[in-house]
Design an enzyme around this catalytic site. Structure first.
Site, PDB file in Angstrom:
ATOM      1  N   THR A 190      77.384  71.944  53.885  1.00 27.73           N
ATOM      2  CA  THR A 190      76.529  73.050  53.460  1.00 27.73           C
ATOM      3  C   THR A 190      77.418  74.054  52.740  1.00 27.73           C
ATOM      4  O   THR A 190      78.635  74.057  52.930  1.00 27.73           O
ATOM      5  CB  THR A 190      75.865  73.734  54.668  1.00 27.73           C
ATOM      6  OG1 THR A 190      76.921  74.260  55.500  1.00 27.73           O
ATOM      7  CG2 THR A 190      75.034  72.769  55.482  1.00 27.73           C
ATOM      8  N   GLU A 336      70.792  69.584  55.224  1.00 35.23           N
ATOM      9  CA  GLU A 336      70.538  68.918  56.506  1.00 35.23           C
ATOM     10  C   GLU A 336      69.313  68.014  56.464  1.00 35.23           C
ATOM     11  O   GLU A 336      69.089  67.240  57.393  1.00 35.23           O
ATOM     12  CB  GLU A 336      70.322  69.969  57.614  1.00 35.23           C
ATOM     13  CG  GLU A 336      71.566  70.757  57.999  1.00 35.23           C
ATOM     14  CD  GLU A 336      71.781  71.999  57.128  1.00 35.23           C
ATOM     15  OE1 GLU A 336      71.276  72.045  55.986  1.00 35.23           O
ATOM     16  OE2 GLU A 336      72.451  72.938  57.603  1.00 35.23           O
ATOM     17  N   LYS A 445      64.189  94.466  58.570  1.00 39.88           N
ATOM     18  CA  LYS A 445      63.477  94.843  59.786  1.00 39.88           C
ATOM     19  C   LYS A 445      63.242  96.336  59.770  1.00 39.88           C
ATOM     20  O   LYS A 445      64.124  97.121  60.079  1.00 39.88           O
ATOM     21  CB  LYS A 445      64.267  94.394  61.013  1.00 39.88           C
ATOM     22  CG  LYS A 445      64.363  92.877  61.051  1.00 39.88           C
ATOM     23  CD  LYS A 445      65.496  92.369  61.923  1.00 39.88           C
ATOM     24  CE  LYS A 445      65.703  90.886  61.674  1.00 39.88           C
ATOM     25  NZ  LYS A 445      66.853  90.561  60.819  1.00 39.88           N
ATOM     26  N   TRP A 450      58.594  93.140  59.928  1.00 38.47           N
ATOM     27  CA  TRP A 450      59.422  92.406  58.987  1.00 38.47           C
ATOM     28  C   TRP A 450      58.915  92.587  57.550  1.00 38.47           C
ATOM     29  O   TRP A 450      57.724  92.492  57.281  1.00 38.47           O
ATOM     30  CB  TRP A 450      59.407  90.907  59.315  1.00 38.47           C
ATOM     31  CG  TRP A 450      60.252  90.550  60.495  1.00 38.47           C
ATOM     32  CD1 TRP A 450      60.920  91.408  61.327  1.00 38.47           C
ATOM     33  CD2 TRP A 450      60.514  89.236  60.987  1.00 38.47           C
ATOM     34  NE1 TRP A 450      61.585  90.706  62.303  1.00 38.47           N
ATOM     35  CE2 TRP A 450      61.355  89.364  62.116  1.00 38.47           C
ATOM     36  CE3 TRP A 450      60.128  87.959  60.585  1.00 38.47           C
ATOM     37  CZ2 TRP A 450      61.808  88.264  62.850  1.00 38.47           C
ATOM     38  CZ3 TRP A 450      60.588  86.861  61.303  1.00 38.47           C
ATOM     39  CH2 TRP A 450      61.420  87.026  62.423  1.00 38.47           C
TER      40      TRP A 450
HETATM   41  P1  ADP Z   1      72.857  76.365  52.047  1.00 39.74           P
HETATM   42  O1  ADP Z   1      71.939  76.299  53.229  1.00 39.74           O
HETATM   43  O2  ADP Z   1      74.274  76.138  52.415  1.00 39.74           O
HETATM   44  O3  ADP Z   1      72.619  77.545  51.157  1.00 39.74           O
HETATM   45  P2  ADP Z   1      71.243  74.275  50.993  1.00 39.74           P
HETATM   46  O4  ADP Z   1      71.226  73.747  49.641  1.00 39.74           O
HETATM   47  O5  ADP Z   1      71.180  73.335  52.101  1.00 39.74           O
HETATM   48  O6  ADP Z   1      72.529  75.115  51.106  1.00 39.74           O
HETATM   49  O7  ADP Z   1      70.126  75.359  51.064  1.00 39.74           O
HETATM   50  C1  ADP Z   1      68.970  75.208  51.806  1.00 39.74           C
HETATM   51  C2  ADP Z   1      68.226  76.491  51.783  1.00 39.74           C
HETATM   52  O8  ADP Z   1      67.843  76.821  50.460  1.00 39.74           O
HETATM   53  C3  ADP Z   1      66.941  76.450  52.557  1.00 39.74           C
HETATM   54  O9  ADP Z   1      67.154  76.655  53.910  1.00 39.74           O
HETATM   55  C4  ADP Z   1      66.162  77.582  51.914  1.00 39.74           C
HETATM   56  O10 ADP Z   1      66.529  78.828  52.443  1.00 39.74           O
HETATM   57  C5  ADP Z   1      66.619  77.527  50.484  1.00 39.74           C
HETATM   58  N1  ADP Z   1      65.629  76.804  49.680  1.00 39.74           N
HETATM   59  C6  ADP Z   1      65.609  75.506  49.347  1.00 39.74           C
HETATM   60  N2  ADP Z   1      64.539  75.222  48.596  1.00 39.74           N
HETATM   61  C7  ADP Z   1      63.850  76.361  48.438  1.00 39.74           C
HETATM   62  C8  ADP Z   1      62.641  76.724  47.774  1.00 39.74           C
HETATM   63  N3  ADP Z   1      61.931  75.855  47.092  1.00 39.74           N
HETATM   64  N4  ADP Z   1      62.242  78.009  47.855  1.00 39.74           N
HETATM   65  C9  ADP Z   1      62.961  78.914  48.522  1.00 39.74           C
HETATM   66  N5  ADP Z   1      64.096  78.648  49.171  1.00 39.74           N
HETATM   67  C10 ADP Z   1      64.542  77.384  49.141  1.00 39.74           C
END
Ligand code: ADP
Length: 548
Positions: A190, A336, A445, A450
């Site tokens: 990640t 993940e 918050k 929220w």
């Molecule tokens: P990291 O978690 O290390 O930033 P990832 O590529 O695994 O890398 O990112 C996943 C995260 O990206 C998700 O948990 C979410 O917060 C965000 N994400 C992925 N796709 C979308 C989407 N279509 N809209 C908004 N957020 C998104």
């Protein structure tokens, strides 16, 4: 009673063999850094993947051994994808945009024995000279012998090999082992926006099932006649699995290399007849602006696009559809989750909505694909009502979702009853569609309630003078936190704070409207192109809102 069906293991080698045998004339086009194109077919990719596997086996690479790549989307990376996993070793894709310290951490954590590096990324390796792990036996420069670095601090410390010289003369067929389908196939960390990067270790089984699932019509849904261009990097979550799905479908692939500027991408769309492409919003935003700059710039055949990684701004989606006839599918996923979890394609309930209504709805991340089960629970662990209003944390489970992190025991992201906690805060509506309102750590918050920073960002992106925006919390003596809006104006524009804030009126509750606006020249992004909120929060830590 058990069924009486054959139990063939789901292996990555079978995907490549299938494409090579049944789709020899689909093309694999790979852009070099100078813009020239290399052309292959699936049979040649299969042959070169076999040669690479033979060369690595000769060097003593064992099953389970991690082989790292620092590379762009190109044919050598594709061959590494297939050759390394198919022989039973683990393909470890590394994001070259991470900080050197993070890359060093990742290589050490993974205990990589070989590092394959694109010649253009040699400076990244050079910068790591003192930090390379002791496990590293060789660096393979992904090119010809002439592309080996002339001067390097690494000479004498680790073997440096040229890819083409290494594989030359090796047999073009490899008798791929019949592995247990649960064998590890690839490893991706990640991006570490919230601490140390964590390794996600995919298996052959998870990769094959994810790849098949991504081919559902309401997900990527491409076929043998499609020309598919993954703009999303192959160093990030296996380019959303596209290199596997494309081979399953027998599609042609266009691999854009390191140049992802709008003009280079548009040239590939037009000259190679790309019908399907996938990338993060930043890529498509830049392409849209570039198209608009000259009325002669069109698509002769509008491609289908998939966007994910961060939310899709409605203005971008609408611009593509109304001005260029391009439909964008909005999808959600994570490292993940391999990554596909949800996608927002219409279903019976909203099939008859007109374009405007659906474009507005498409800001949501969508509904689960078969195989990805979701649940959303509030702070007390109760499932939230599906009313599109209540928030909770999204949890997911399925055959392509991680069950643990590599090298880490007992991470709280994995629940005792077998779900993965995403850290995304979402609503679920009556149609079962999720909308991310924030990451758990970024919600503002205010007085116990929220406020979604993402909703505020998306709305203001629709303002004609706004290029990009971020909303972060600032301290407030009475409400704890209040939203601070950071705006990058479009070039040549100088909006006032009043006109920016007025844009929110009638669109969100009054108490959601940010307390202050700051105009900035640019915003920081993480290595995967997301707004880097942690950095912004650190920058504005001292900033507090005036008490009312
Ligand atoms: P990291 O978690 O290390 O930033 P990832 O590529 O695994 O890398 O990112 C996943 C995260 O990206 C998700 O948990 C979410 O917060 C965000 N994400 C992925 N796709 C979308 C989407 N279509 N809209 C908004 N957020 C998104």
């Amino acid at each position: 009673m058990l069924g009486l069906m054959q139990d063939r293991p789901l292996l990555i080698s079978s995907i490549l063999e299938h494409a090579a045998r049944n789709h020899p004339r689909s093309k694999i086009v790979s852009a070099r850094p100078d813009g020239s194109l290399a052309r292959h077919g699936w049979p040649e990719i299969a042959a070169r993947a076999a040669q690479l596997a033979h060369a690595l086996a000769k060097r003593g690479v064992q099953r389970g051994e991690r082989i790292a790549t620092l590379a762009w989307n190109d044919h050598r990376h594709l061959e590494a994808y297939y050759g390394i996993s198919s022989m039973g070793a683990v393909l470890h894709t590394v994001n070259p945009r991470l900080f050197p310290g993070q890359i060093a951490f990742i290589l050490e954590d993974a205990q990589d024995t070989h590092l394959m590096v694109d010649p253009t990324l040699w400076p990244v390796v050079e910068g790591l000279a003192d930090k390379l792990p002791a496990s590293l036996r060789a660096i393979i420069v992904m090119g010809e012998a002439a592309q080996l670095p002339a001067e390097t601090r690494l000479r004498g410390r680790v073997e440096i090999l040229a890819h083409e010289a290494l594989i030359a003369g090796e047999p073009v067929r490899f008798d791929w082992p019949d592995l247990d389908e649960r064998t590890a196939s690839s490893l991706c960390y990640t991006s570490g926006t919230t601490g140390e990067p964590k390794g996600v270790l995919y298996s052959h089984r998870s990769t094959v099932i994810h790849g098949l699932s991504a081919l559902q019509r309401d997900a990527f849904g491409f076929g043998a006649l499609d020309v598919v261009m993954p703009v999303v990097p192959m160093f990030h979550v296996n380019a959303w699995g596209i290199p596997y799905s494309a081979a399953m479908a027998g599609s042609s692939l266009v691999l854009p290399g390191p140049k992802l500027d709008p003009a280079s991408l548009h040239r590939l769309f037009e000259e190679e007849g790309v019908t399907f492409s996938a990338g993060v919003p930043t890529i498509w935003t830049a392409l849209l602006q570039w198209l608009r700059a000259d009325p002669a710039r069109r698509f002769s055949k509008p491609p289908r696009l998939v966007v994910g990684g961060t939310a899709l701004p409605t203005a971008i989606n609408a611009g593509f559809l109304k001005e260029y006839g391009v439909r964008i599918l909005h999808a959600w996923g994570m490292t993940e989750t391999s990554p596909l979890g949800t996608a927002n394609a219409p279903k019976v309930e909203n099939a008859d909505w007109d374009d405007d209504r659906f474009l507005d709805y498409a800001r949501k991340q969508g509904r689960p694909l078969y195989g990805a089960e979701i649940r959303v629970r509030d702070a007390e662990g109760k499932e939230i009502p599906h009313d599109g209003v209540a928030f909770g944390e999204l949890e997911i489970r399925g055959p392509w979702v991680a069950s643990a992190y590599f090298n880490r025991k007992d991470d709280p992201a994995f629940t005792p009853d077998g779900w993965f906690r995403t850290g995304d805060v979402v609503t679920v509506d009556e149609l079962g569609c999720i909308e991310i309102v924030d990451r758990a750590k970024d919600v503002i918050k205010s007085g116990g309630e929220w406020i979604s920073s993402i909703t505020l960002e998306n709305l203001i992106m629709g303002h004609p003078k706004v290029q990009e925006a971020a909303v972060i919390p600032m301290h407030h003596p009475k409400w704890d936190e209040r939203p601070l809006l950071l705006v990058v104006p479009k070039s040549g524009e100088a909006p006032t704070a009043e006109e920016i804030l007025a844009f929110y009126e009638g669109k969100v509750a009054k108490w959601w409207i940010p307390d202050a606006v700051e105009f900035v020249e640019s915003l920081p992004h993480t290595a995967t192109g997301k707004l880097w909120k942690a950095e912004l929060k650190a920058r504005y830590r001292g900033r507090s809102a005036a008490a009312e």
